[in-house]
Write a protein that holds these residues in place. Sequence first.
Motif, PDB file in Angstrom:
ATOM      1  N   LEU A 116     -11.163   1.949  -6.680  1.00  0.00           N
ATOM      2  CA  LEU A 116     -10.212   0.635  -6.203  1.00  0.00           C
ATOM      3  C   LEU A 116     -10.599  -0.383  -7.273  1.00  0.00           C
ATOM      4  O   LEU A 116     -11.862  -0.635  -7.478  1.00  0.00           O
ATOM      5  N   PRO A 164     -14.046   4.253  -3.484  1.00  0.00           N
ATOM      6  CA  PRO A 164     -13.597   3.908  -2.190  1.00  0.00           C
ATOM      7  C   PRO A 164     -14.296   4.621  -0.878  1.00  0.00           C
ATOM      8  O   PRO A 164     -14.279   3.848   0.187  1.00  0.00           O
ATOM      9  N   GLN A 255      -7.313  -7.948  -1.538  1.00  0.00           N
ATOM     10  CA  GLN A 255      -6.142  -7.132  -1.696  1.00  0.00           C
ATOM     11  C   GLN A 255      -5.128  -7.743  -2.646  1.00  0.00           C
ATOM     12  O   GLN A 255      -4.741  -6.954  -3.582  1.00  0.00           O
ATOM     13  N   ALA A 258      -6.504  -6.898  -6.314  1.00  0.00           N
ATOM     14  CA  ALA A 258      -6.534  -5.385  -6.517  1.00  0.00           C
ATOM     15  C   ALA A 258      -5.460  -5.016  -7.400  1.00  0.00           C
ATOM     16  O   ALA A 258      -4.229  -5.216  -7.042  1.00  0.00           O
ATOM     17  N   SER A 261      -3.983  -1.503  -5.401  1.00  0.00           N
ATOM     18  CA  SER A 261      -3.767  -1.237  -3.978  1.00  0.00           C
ATOM     19  C   SER A 261      -2.635  -0.735  -3.655  1.00  0.00           C
ATOM     20  O   SER A 261      -2.418   0.116  -2.599  1.00  0.00           O
ATOM     21  N   GLY A 268      -6.886   2.530  -0.130  1.00  0.00           N
ATOM     22  CA  GLY A 268      -7.403   1.273  -0.918  1.00  0.00           C
ATOM     23  C   GLY A 268      -7.632   0.242   0.051  1.00  0.00           C
ATOM     24  O   GLY A 268      -8.659  -0.448  -0.221  1.00  0.00           O
TER      25      GLY A 268
END
Length: 307
Positions: A116, A164, A255, A258, A261, A268
């Motif tokens: 991630l 992850p 998020q 990221a 994601s 993710g």
Amino acid sequence: MKITDLSHREMARRLHGNGLPIKIGPFWINLRSVIPDLLRHIAFFYAQYETAESERFFDFHITLKNSGGLRRWVKPQANFLLDEYAPFKPLPYVHAFAMFEWGLNWCIATTAHHYLIVHAAVLEKDGQGIIMPGVPGSGKSTLCAAMSLRGWRLLSDEMALLDPVSRAITPVPRPVSLKNDSIGVIRRFSAGAELGPAAKDTAKGTVAHLRPSLLSIQNASITCLPHAIIFPKYEAGSDTNLVKKAKNRALMEIQENAFNSHILGKEGFDAAKSLVNSCPNYSLQYSSLEEALVTIERILEDAEVTT
């Protein structure tokens, strides 16, 4: 063997020929270029990085070359190629090193999907990692540079590579990108700051890079677990203000920051959720680097991390 073990002539021969191998974090790149400025910058910033004598597997084959035709002589430009594919428009020739750094960010962010990948600075001290996500203008890189100059190990200025499952963060220590006023701030902050030449009039303004510490480069194979997540925000003239951040809000911002994601999907999201649940989350508003560093040291001492 390190790049510093190569003579200037040998470096140039490899860059001009089959390429100069460089190990950066977990990635091997093969770099080719005839641009003199890029050779000088690699020699300065990457002197202590590992290179290789023979052919091997490379994650990225990168070439920076001059534009052809009249552009070779009138307002010369540089092109960034990954496996002979040009993902970006050319930039002015004098921005070649900045283009290399930005291009390498893109290579990692668009391919390393076993992690991630969060847009964040990551530093470590006493085995404890601090993740600092941030949008441009948040003061993330300035704070990251200051921490690295005060004994923190730099894992990355640009991206947190998070496993992850285990939440382990893999280091990718590279030059810290400083923009505009941040360059002068860091020069004044530490006389020991080793900054390269500034690239002016880029899309991000004036950009200069801070060389990572030898400690950060030598320990690039050592992962760490996150101890706290700090969302920094520089505000000129403000007091230093640290507040706990709600986990749902922290998850939303992780998020948003990221890179992949949308590719990892549920895996993710679950990794981001595990991250924010595993350690304290804070918002840090600051204008004084010294006060911000003291505050982060206190977080390192006080934060309780769950497993």
